[in-house]
Design a protein around this motif. Structure first.
Motif, short mmCIF file in Angstrom:
data_model
loop_
_atom_site.label_atom_id
_atom_site.label_comp_id
_atom_site.label_asym_id
_atom_site.label_seq_id
_atom_site.Cartn_x
_atom_site.Cartn_y
_atom_site.Cartn_z
N UNK A 165 0.82 -1.20 0.00
CA UNK A 165 0.00 0.00 0.00
C UNK A 165 0.86 1.27 0.00
N UNK A 166 2.01 1.21 0.66
CA UNK A 166 2.90 2.38 0.69
C UNK A 166 3.36 2.72 -0.73
N UNK A 167 3.78 1.69 -1.44
CA UNK A 167 4.25 1.89 -2.82
C UNK A 167 3.14 2.48 -3.68
N UNK A 168 1.94 1.94 -3.50
CA UNK A 168 0.81 2.39 -4.31
C UNK A 168 0.51 3.87 -4.06
N UNK A 169 0.53 4.24 -2.77
CA UNK A 169 0.21 5.63 -2.43
C UNK A 169 1.29 6.57 -2.98
N UNK A 224 -13.11 11.93 8.57
CA UNK A 224 -12.68 10.62 8.07
C UNK A 224 -13.48 10.25 6.83
N UNK A 225 -12.78 10.07 5.73
CA UNK A 225 -13.46 9.60 4.51
C UNK A 225 -13.26 8.09 4.46
N UNK A 226 -14.36 7.35 4.30
CA UNK A 226 -14.25 5.88 4.28
C UNK A 226 -14.32 5.38 2.84
N UNK A 227 -13.32 4.60 2.45
CA UNK A 227 -13.31 4.02 1.09
C UNK A 227 -13.45 2.51 1.19
N UNK A 228 -14.19 1.93 0.25
CA UNK A 228 -14.17 0.48 0.06
C UNK A 228 -13.05 0.20 -0.94
N UNK A 229 -12.24 -0.81 -0.67
CA UNK A 229 -11.22 -1.20 -1.66
C UNK A 229 -11.22 -2.72 -1.80
N UNK A 230 -10.65 -3.20 -2.90
CA UNK A 230 -10.65 -4.64 -3.15
C UNK A 230 -9.91 -5.40 -2.06
N UNK A 237 -3.80 6.00 -11.64
CA UNK A 237 -3.76 4.61 -12.09
C UNK A 237 -3.46 3.63 -10.94
N UNK A 238 -2.40 3.88 -10.14
CA UNK A 238 -2.11 2.88 -9.09
C UNK A 238 -3.24 2.73 -8.09
N UNK A 239 -3.90 3.83 -7.74
CA UNK A 239 -4.99 3.77 -6.76
C UNK A 239 -6.21 3.10 -7.39
N UNK A 240 -6.49 3.48 -8.63
CA UNK A 240 -7.68 2.95 -9.31
C UNK A 240 -7.62 1.41 -9.39
N UNK A 241 -6.39 0.86 -9.43
CA UNK A 241 -6.26 -0.61 -9.48
C UNK A 241 -6.84 -1.29 -8.24
N UNK A 242 -6.94 -0.54 -7.15
CA UNK A 242 -7.53 -1.13 -5.93
C UNK A 242 -9.05 -1.02 -5.94
N UNK A 243 -9.59 -0.46 -7.02
CA UNK A 243 -11.03 -0.29 -7.19
C UNK A 243 -11.68 0.46 -6.02
#
Ligand SMILES: Cc1cc2nc3c(=O)[nH]c(=O)nc-3n(C[C@H](O)[C@H](O)[C@H](O)COP(=O)(O)OP(=O)(O)OC[C@H]3O[C@@H](n4cnc5c(N)ncnc54)[C@H](O)[C@@H]3O)c2cc1C
Length: 511
Positions: free
Chosen positions: A104-108, A243-249, A399-405
């Motif tokens: 996740x660090x790399x992705x961010x 706090x913004x809550x995100x759903x991720x894969x 792009x990297x974040x979008x991959x986590x849907x």
């Protein structure tokens, strides 16, 4: 023991080490939280709130100090205060960065790079960074650990635990001591030189007001006789957080297995290393400015991973921020279906001013906290958070974040059902209901020249018009710094110590 282990920091809230304050109900903030109030944790332990904080260590910025000086605080410019930071950063306090190898660090990092950001540095104040922590060899370094343990054998130091100051005592010259409750007995302690009040931005104003130093009309209404009419308790500031809550894969954020946890415990117990030696909740920060020409941050962002089925962990987090059971239920249901990421948006330059008042004339009654978040006339505080939400939506499209849907979780928040999800009005409603704060109270004994009627102490930290007492803690900040405030509070303490030494060594020579 739990205060020592970095990972367990959020379970310290609502424990015996916490004063467990709450804000008063208001019409403008904390509305959707349990009982319509924000919780207000404060350290009830040697080391104060630094023994339960999240350990983020960020210095104040040049522009913070420019403002302090503009308000008449000679000697508090950035150049002058740097030497105090350097003194304790080289001396007692250890600051460490813990680089996580998580995917996740790399992705961010890649996502922020795609948005054009670079790593934050000493000269580049905006950008992303591994968090600097007051963690030393896997252990929390509170102010007590850093600054008291090393000198605890000094014959001129005596520390009394479980002691609560009621008020200052006076003689004809001014303050000459304190009245303090120890073992259920009120006793008087006499000061031969001066009293230093460092009870923090909630309780230093409380002690002053208990002693008759405060707003005349307020003290009179409680029958407290006035020693000095000063605007004590006013000018309260904090950093509001949403706090913004995100759903991720799920495959993007994998739950830790039991075997991994056992290994984590082994690594920590044997070597003070690994997962427990870190605060993964806030171990990656982004600093940005809502104005594209801004050089210094006014928003801080962190990203908290909650893999699927993290209910217990999430419960500690959301209970610490006083989310009501129905909203927590909706969050847990989301976390049963997918992994989540909480993005914390923190307004570092909040304009709203709150106030601390006394509840009664009983010096041990809990003070009243009126935070007034999001109450500034121009709605700048609300608009900063709105910018933050739209910023996160841009981040989600990289792009990297979008991959986590990633998807914004729609929790059907009961108080904001009348607004269409994701409209500006919807977000403004959620801010009024669910904005809490970073536990950074400050400004309630505002520093400035005596000619400024809003101020309580002068640049020498002495209370205006009352001899024999100084205030040295976060309450003296003329305006809240745009960083997590613990580092600046240590700087204030270091400079305060020097002011005291300078004064008394001169007087000593004179004698
Ligand atoms: C949960 C939490 C997370 C935080 N996270 C961070 C972070 O990651 N980074 C950061 O920079 N800051 C953080 N902070 C804020 C930071 O720790 C505080 O702002 C800082 O410790 C303030 O220092 P202070 O000396 O002004 O007050 P405090 O640290 O609160 O110290 C005041 C002390 O006075 C004692 N006291 C109060 N009243 C009396 C009385 N009447 N008699 C005797 N003693 C009294 C208290 O018990 C306490 O020990 C956090 C705070 C909390 C609570």
């Amino acid at each position: 023991m739990l205060t020592e282990i970095p990972t367990t920091f959020s379970s310290l809230q609502l424990s015996d080490e916490d004063w467990k304050y709450k804000t008063e109900r208001s019409e403008g903030c904390c509305l959707g939280l349990k009982d319509g109030v924000c919780l207000y944790p404060r350290g009830k332990v040697l080391g104060g709130s630094s023994a339960l904080n999240a350990m983020i260590y960020i210095r104040s910025y040049e522009d913070d100090h420019e403002h302090w000086v503009k308000e008449g605080n000679v000697g508090w410019d950035y150049e002058s205060v740097l030497k105090y930071y350097e003194r304790f950063e080289r001396g007692g306090l250890n600051i460490s960065k813990i680089r996580e190898d998580a995917q996740i660090r790399e992705m961010i990092i890649k996502s922020y790079q795609e948005m054009g950001f670079q790593e934050r540095s000493d000269t580049r104040h905006l950008g992303y960074t591994d968090t600097p922590f007051t963690i030393s060899e896997g252990t929390r370094q509170s102010s007590a650990k850093a600054f008291i343990t090393t000198i605890k054998e000094r014959p001129n130091l005596y520390v009394v635990l479980n002691a609560q100051v009621a008020r200052l005592t006076f003689n004809a010259q001014g303050v000459n001591g304190v009245e303090v409750l120890i073992n259920q007995k009120l006793i008087k302690l006499k000061a031969s030189k001066e009293v230093i009040l460092s009870a923090g931005a909630i309780n230093s104003p409380q002690v002053l007001m208990n002693s008759g130093i405060g707003p005349k009309e307020h003290l009179q209404s409680l029958g407290i006789s006035i020693k000095k009419d000063l605007r004590v308790g006013e000018h309260f500031q904090d950093h509001p957080v949403f706090h913004v809550l995100l759903d991720v894969d799920e495959e993007f954020l994998r739950p830790r297995s039991k075997e991994q946890t056992i290994d984590d415990i082994y690594q920590y117990v044997m070597y003070r290393k690994g997962y427990f030696a870190n605060n993964p909740m806030v171990n990656f920060l982004m600093h940005l400015n809502t104005n594209e020409n801004g050089e210094f941050p006014n928003l801080q962002v962190n990203h908290i991973p909650f893999p699927r089925n993290s209910r217990e962990h999430m419960k500690i987090f959301y209970t610490g921020f006083n989310y009501p059971p129905d909203v927590q239920k909706a969050i847990f249901e989301s976390n049963e279906k997918n992994s989540n990421m909480i993005i914390m948006l923190k307004n570092l330059k909040s304009k709203s001013l709150g106030r601390i008042t006394l509840r009664s004339a009983d010096p041990f009654d809990y003070p009243q906290i009126y935070p007034n978040y999001l109450s500034d006339d121009q709605e700048e505080d609300i608009n900063t958070l709105l910018y933050g939400v739209r910023f996160i939506q841009r981040l989600m499209k990289t792009k990297p974040f979008a991959d986590a849907n990633p998807q914004l979780a729609n929790l059907n928040l009961p108080n904001c059902e009348m607004f269409q999800f994701d409209t500006d009005d919807y977000w403004k409603c959620t801010f009024k209901n669910y904005v809490t704060h970073l536990h950074h109270p400050s400004g309630t004994c505002k520093m400035g020249p005596e000619s400024d009627p809003r101020t309580v102490v002068g640049p020498d930290l002495k209370v205006h018009g009352v001899a024999g007492v100084r205030v040295i803690d976060a309450s003296i900040m003329p305006r809240i710094v745009s960083a997590n405030i613990n580092a600046a509070t240590y700087m204030i303490a270091e400079k305060g110590a020097e002011l005291i030494k300078e004064e008394w060594s001169v007087r000593h020579t004179e004698l």
